[in-house]
Design a protein around this motif. Structure first.
Motif, short mmCIF file in Angstrom:
data_model
loop_
_atom_site.label_atom_id
_atom_site.label_comp_id
_atom_site.label_asym_id
_atom_site.label_seq_id
_atom_site.Cartn_x
_atom_site.Cartn_y
_atom_site.Cartn_z
N GLU A 160 28.66 21.47 -30.84
CA GLU A 160 29.28 22.78 -31.04
C GLU A 160 28.34 23.75 -31.73
OE1 GLU A 160 30.53 19.95 -31.88
OE2 GLU A 160 32.30 19.65 -30.60
N ILE A 161 27.57 23.24 -32.70
CA ILE A 161 26.62 24.11 -33.41
C ILE A 161 25.47 24.49 -32.48
CG2 ILE A 161 25.06 24.26 -35.37
CD1 ILE A 161 26.88 22.43 -36.89
N ARG A 162 25.04 23.59 -31.62
CA ARG A 162 23.99 23.94 -30.66
C ARG A 162 24.45 25.09 -29.76
NH1 ARG A 162 21.76 18.17 -28.31
NH2 ARG A 162 22.11 16.90 -30.17
N VAL A 163 25.65 24.98 -29.25
CA VAL A 163 26.16 26.03 -28.37
C VAL A 163 26.28 27.35 -29.12
CG1 VAL A 163 28.14 26.74 -26.97
CG2 VAL A 163 27.34 24.38 -26.89
N HIS A 164 26.69 27.27 -30.39
CA HIS A 164 26.81 28.50 -31.17
C HIS A 164 25.45 29.14 -31.41
CE1 HIS A 164 28.60 31.31 -33.99
NE2 HIS A 164 27.66 31.00 -34.87
N ILE A 165 24.42 28.33 -31.64
CA ILE A 165 23.07 28.89 -31.83
C ILE A 165 22.58 29.55 -30.55
CG2 ILE A 165 20.66 28.25 -32.28
CD1 ILE A 165 21.71 26.07 -34.16
N LEU A 166 22.79 28.91 -29.43
CA LEU A 166 22.33 29.46 -28.16
C LEU A 166 23.14 30.68 -27.73
CD1 LEU A 166 21.72 26.16 -26.16
CD2 LEU A 166 19.99 27.66 -27.16
N SER A 167 24.30 30.87 -28.31
CA SER A 167 25.12 32.02 -27.92
C SER A 167 24.51 33.35 -28.36
CB SER A 167 26.53 31.89 -28.51
OG SER A 167 26.49 31.94 -29.93
N TYR A 168 23.54 33.32 -29.27
CA TYR A 168 22.89 34.55 -29.71
C TYR A 168 21.80 35.01 -28.73
CZ TYR A 168 25.22 34.04 -34.21
OH TYR A 168 26.16 33.93 -35.20
N LEU A 169 21.49 34.21 -27.73
CA LEU A 169 20.47 34.59 -26.76
C LEU A 169 21.10 35.37 -25.61
CD1 LEU A 169 18.42 31.26 -26.54
CD2 LEU A 169 17.99 33.25 -27.99
N VAL A 175 17.96 31.55 -19.58
CA VAL A 175 17.33 30.97 -18.40
C VAL A 175 15.92 30.50 -18.73
CG1 VAL A 175 16.56 31.48 -16.06
CG2 VAL A 175 18.75 32.35 -16.85
N ARG A 176 15.21 31.23 -19.57
CA ARG A 176 13.85 30.81 -19.95
C ARG A 176 13.88 29.55 -20.83
NH1 ARG A 176 11.21 36.72 -21.55
NH2 ARG A 176 11.08 37.55 -19.43
N VAL A 177 14.81 29.49 -21.76
CA VAL A 177 14.89 28.33 -22.65
C VAL A 177 15.30 27.08 -21.88
CG1 VAL A 177 16.14 27.40 -24.64
CG2 VAL A 177 15.33 29.75 -24.67
N LEU A 180 12.73 24.15 -20.97
CA LEU A 180 12.03 23.31 -21.95
C LEU A 180 12.22 21.83 -21.65
CD1 LEU A 180 12.82 25.24 -25.25
CD2 LEU A 180 10.70 25.26 -23.93
N SER A 181 13.45 21.42 -21.42
CA SER A 181 13.73 20.01 -21.17
C SER A 181 15.07 19.89 -20.47
CB SER A 181 13.73 19.21 -22.49
OG SER A 181 14.77 19.68 -23.33
N LYS A 182 15.38 18.67 -20.08
CA LYS A 182 16.67 18.44 -19.43
C LYS A 182 17.82 18.66 -20.41
CE LYS A 182 15.02 15.13 -15.96
NZ LYS A 182 15.16 13.75 -15.42
N GLU A 183 17.60 18.31 -21.66
CA GLU A 183 18.66 18.51 -22.65
C GLU A 183 18.93 19.99 -22.87
OE1 GLU A 183 19.79 17.01 -27.17
OE2 GLU A 183 17.75 16.75 -26.37
N PHE A 184 17.87 20.79 -22.99
CA PHE A 184 18.05 22.22 -23.14
C PHE A 184 18.67 22.82 -21.87
CE2 PHE A 184 15.31 22.01 -26.85
CZ PHE A 184 15.82 23.03 -27.63
N HIS A 185 18.28 22.31 -20.73
CA HIS A 185 18.87 22.80 -19.48
C HIS A 185 20.37 22.55 -19.45
CE1 HIS A 185 19.89 22.84 -15.17
NE2 HIS A 185 18.88 23.70 -15.05
N LYS A 186 20.76 21.41 -19.97
CA LYS A 186 22.18 21.07 -20.00
C LYS A 186 22.95 22.02 -20.90
CE LYS A 186 25.28 17.45 -21.71
NZ LYS A 186 25.34 16.11 -22.36
N PHE A 187 22.42 22.30 -22.07
CA PHE A 187 23.14 23.15 -23.01
C PHE A 187 23.06 24.63 -22.62
CE2 PHE A 187 22.80 19.41 -25.71
CZ PHE A 187 24.06 19.39 -26.28
N CYS A 188 21.94 25.06 -22.05
CA CYS A 188 21.80 26.48 -21.69
C CYS A 188 22.74 26.88 -20.57
CB CYS A 188 20.35 26.79 -21.31
SG CYS A 188 19.21 26.80 -22.70
N PHE A 189 23.13 25.94 -19.75
CA PHE A 189 24.06 26.24 -18.67
C PHE A 189 25.47 25.74 -18.99
CE2 PHE A 189 20.05 26.68 -16.40
CZ PHE A 189 20.29 27.83 -15.66
#
Length: 668
Positions: A160-169, A175-177, A180-189
């Motif tokens: 939940e905190i990861r999603v909240h941090i990425l919500s500021y982008l 899309v650029r972030v 970085l990795s499969k894990e970041f791809h999972k959370f960014c989408f």
């Protein structure tokens, strides 16, 4: 007598000593030896100098271990004061109480206690002892210190905190972030990050596949969708992705998506019954059938924009007005068929609209507009000659370029729109003063008034009606461009009484320098000055006065002088302006005006004042050079010098450019 044991000299010595004679240091030694005796558990360790065990887990450094001293005599038999090195020999002890006890040789009792025994194998330790875990032992370095493992902060925080941090982008950054990795791809989408999808920043760059992928992954979570101008969705299958994925839309903007198929659009509307704001501007797929589907499946619709939809007419607007009881904002610019009285009666009967935009509806005539305002065949008051109907809820009304409207029809708005805040009548060329006089008298909340290209308006209307109207103190925007009969007489009272003005468009009128001077005085009276040198002013009033033949450089200089004015009421303090005037004037002067404004906004008042002074000298020299008579040659030379100095000042953009100016001839 053989059974009598001779007395031990050590016991006799102990018995002869009193408790007070035993020193505390001897007591501590006795307690230590007694504790080692209790800890002893294995009598097999007889040689303490044997080889070191290869399985010792303690590395190269020695450590104190448990040594078997089970057969050692009782502590009370060996007073520390009478012990000698011979008592701890490799042979048997002279004391017959324990013939099986064997002790190694030591230099002394202090050496025996402090020496570290490092040659004890782990197999001979007490069973209650345990070695270090493998992972901890591996983490130890050769120096004996524990090496800290790297702490992965991102992997240990909750999702939940990861999603909240990425919500500021922003979407483009997400899309650029994601690369970085499969894990970041999972959370960014993750769908929670795409509840608001706005493609206005990158709609020209994003490919169709990426756009469809984002919408597909975040479809169920998307509530605000803005794909304005996304022409990438040319294939119907890509557009179908939006229909199948997005089923919880509240705000949808599809403006300019000309490749949308009609069935795709209809399915999208059917599957999103919670739509509150829908923008279908310039979509070729919008027809009257689309409006019917909106009226049947969107009961919560509040805003609808169908401007420039060429394949529909006012009958579709009628169905939406009757089928959506919460509709407050209707924008139907350039839509045909508004001369239909049935459409006007539907708008009148519902009386829910707060914003009505009918700009460019050339079919709108007087009869339809009157029906829209007071209904068909209303009852009129005998004394006031006003229709007895409930007041309209309109707050913004745009009738720009409705060329068929005349003065009697527009005058019907008087006393029926008390909450009106914005009125746009630009392009209604047949309107006169009589159409606006009753409206201004009954709209105290009016803040925006656009009267562009109303050439029939006179100075009396502005000086007697607008300047004295109840809305004059609240008026913020006024547009009177191309009102060719308007001059200083009409706008001077307006500038004096309308103290809240933020923008005035006066291009192609007959106003002169007096209006600019009055505008500067009005801003000077309403704005506060500050004594803080580091403060930066802002533009509080914007004036457009280009193509005004009566405006000269002296009026423009008055504005520039006020913008950079520094007052010094006393020698120790100075005040600076907090609000300035933004000016658009003759194109030959505009570059100087913009440079001056930039310097003032940066707080460089000295450079702005210097530029204003040099420009004034240049303009004065140019005027003198154009005059004929004696001294024309000298005036032309002064004009050239002033032009060179003015060019130097303008090219510096805040500082004087280092440029050598040729000096004038001393003789001439």
């Amino acid at each position: 007598m053989a059974d009598i044991t001779p007395p031990d000299p050590i016991d006799e010595e102990l018995s002869a000593m009193t408790p007070l004679e035993i020193r505390p240091k001897e007591k501590r030694r006795q307690r230590l030896l007694q504790g080692i005796q209790r800890m002893s558990s294995s009598p097999s360790l007889q040689q303490i100098g044997r080889a070191r065990s290869s399985s010792s887990p303690y590395g190269t450094r020695g450590s104190l271990s448990c040594v078997s001293l089970a057969a050692t005599p009782s502590f009370g038999q060996f007073p520390s004061g009478s012990l000698t090195p011979g008592d701890f020999s490799n042979g048997q002890s002279s004391v017959p109480s324990s013939p099986a006890a064997e002790l190694p040789a030591f230099d002394g009792i202090e050496t025996r206690v402090t020496r570290k025994i490092a040659n004890v194998s782990t197999t001979h330790l007490n069973p209650t002892t345990a070695s270090l875990p493998v992972e901890v032992a591996a983490a130890r370095s050769r120096s004996g210190t524990v090496r800290k493992l790297p702490f992965d902060f991102w992997a240990r925080i909750p999702d939940e905190i990861r999603v909240h941090i990425l919500s500021y982008l922003r979407p483009k950054e997400l899309v650029r972030v994601s690369r970085l990795s499969k894990e970041f791809h999972k959370f960014c989408f993750d769908g929670q990050l795409w509840t608001h999808f706005d493609a206005t920043e990158f709609y020209m760059e994003i490919p169709a596949e990426a756009l469809a992928k984002i919408i597909l992954s975040a479809g169920p979570f998307v509530k605000d969708l803005n794909i304005r101008g996304c022409l990438q969705l040319e294939h119907y299958k890509r557009a179908e992705v939006i229909v199948t994925s997005c089923k919880n839309l509240i705000n949808a903007t599809l403006e300019g998506c000309r490749n949308f198929q009609r069935n795709t659009l209809h399915n999208l509307i059917r599957t999103n019954e919670k739509l509150a704001n829908l923008n279908l501007t310039s979509m070729t797929a919008v027809t009257n059938s689309t409006c019917k589907i909106i009226s049947q499946h969107c009961p919560q619709l509040e805003t609808l924009n169908v401007s420039w939809c060429k394949h529909m007419d006012a009958r579709g607007v009628k169905m939406v007005v009757l089928g959506c009881p919460r509709l407050r904002d209707l924008r139907a610019g350039e839509i045909k068929g508004f001369n239909n009285v049935g459409v006007a009666e539907a708008i009148f009967s519902t009386n829910n609209l707060e914003r009505l935009v009918l700009s460019g509806c050339t079919d709108l005539d007087d009869d339809a507009f009157k029906t829209m305002i007071h209904g068909s065949q209303p009852e009129f008051d005998i004394l006031t000659d006003r229709p007895i109907v409930p007041p309209r809820k309109l707050r913004h009304l745009d009738l720009s370029r409705c060329s068929q409207l005349t003065t009697p029809a527009v005058a019907m708005l008087s006393h029926l729109v008390p909450d009106l805040e914005g009125l746009q009548l630009s392009g209604c060329t047949s309107l006169t003063d009589a159409a606006l006089q009753p409206i201004l008298a009954s709209t105290p909340r009016l803040t925006h008034l656009e009267l562009e290209e109303l050439s029939e308006l006179t100075n009396d209307f502005f000086s007697q009606n607008l300047a004295k109207a109840p809305c004059a103190p609240k008026l913020e925007h006024l547009s009177v461009s191309y009102c060719e009969n308007l001059g200083d007489i009409g706008l001077l009272p307006v500038m004096k009484n309308c103290v809240s003005l933020k923008s005035v468009d006066m291009d192609n009128t007959r106003i002169g320098d007096l209006v600019l001077t009055e505008a500067a005085a009005m801003v000077r009276s309403r704005s506060n000055r500050t004594s803080t040198r580091s403060s930066r002013p802002h533009i509080g009033l914007r004036l457009i006065v280009y193509d005004c033949q009566m405006v000269t450089w002296t009026g423009v200089r008055e504005i520039l002088s006020w913008n950079a004015e520094i007052r010094q009421p006393c020698e120790s303090s100075a005040t600076y302006p907090t609000e300035i005037i933004g000016l658009k004037c003759f194109y030959g002067w505009q570059q100087t005006v913009e440079q001056h404004t930039q310097r003032v906004l940066k707080g460089d008042f000295a450079a702005a004042a210097r530029l204003e002074r040099k420009w004034a000298d240049y303009m004065q020299a140019v005027e003198e050079a154009g005059a004929t008579g004696a001294g024309s040659r000298r005036r032309r030379r002064r004009a050239r010098e002033a032009q060179m100095l003015h060019a130097d000042e303008e090219g510096g953009a805040g500082r004087r450019r280092a440029r050598t100016v040729a000096a004038a001839c001393a003789v001439m």
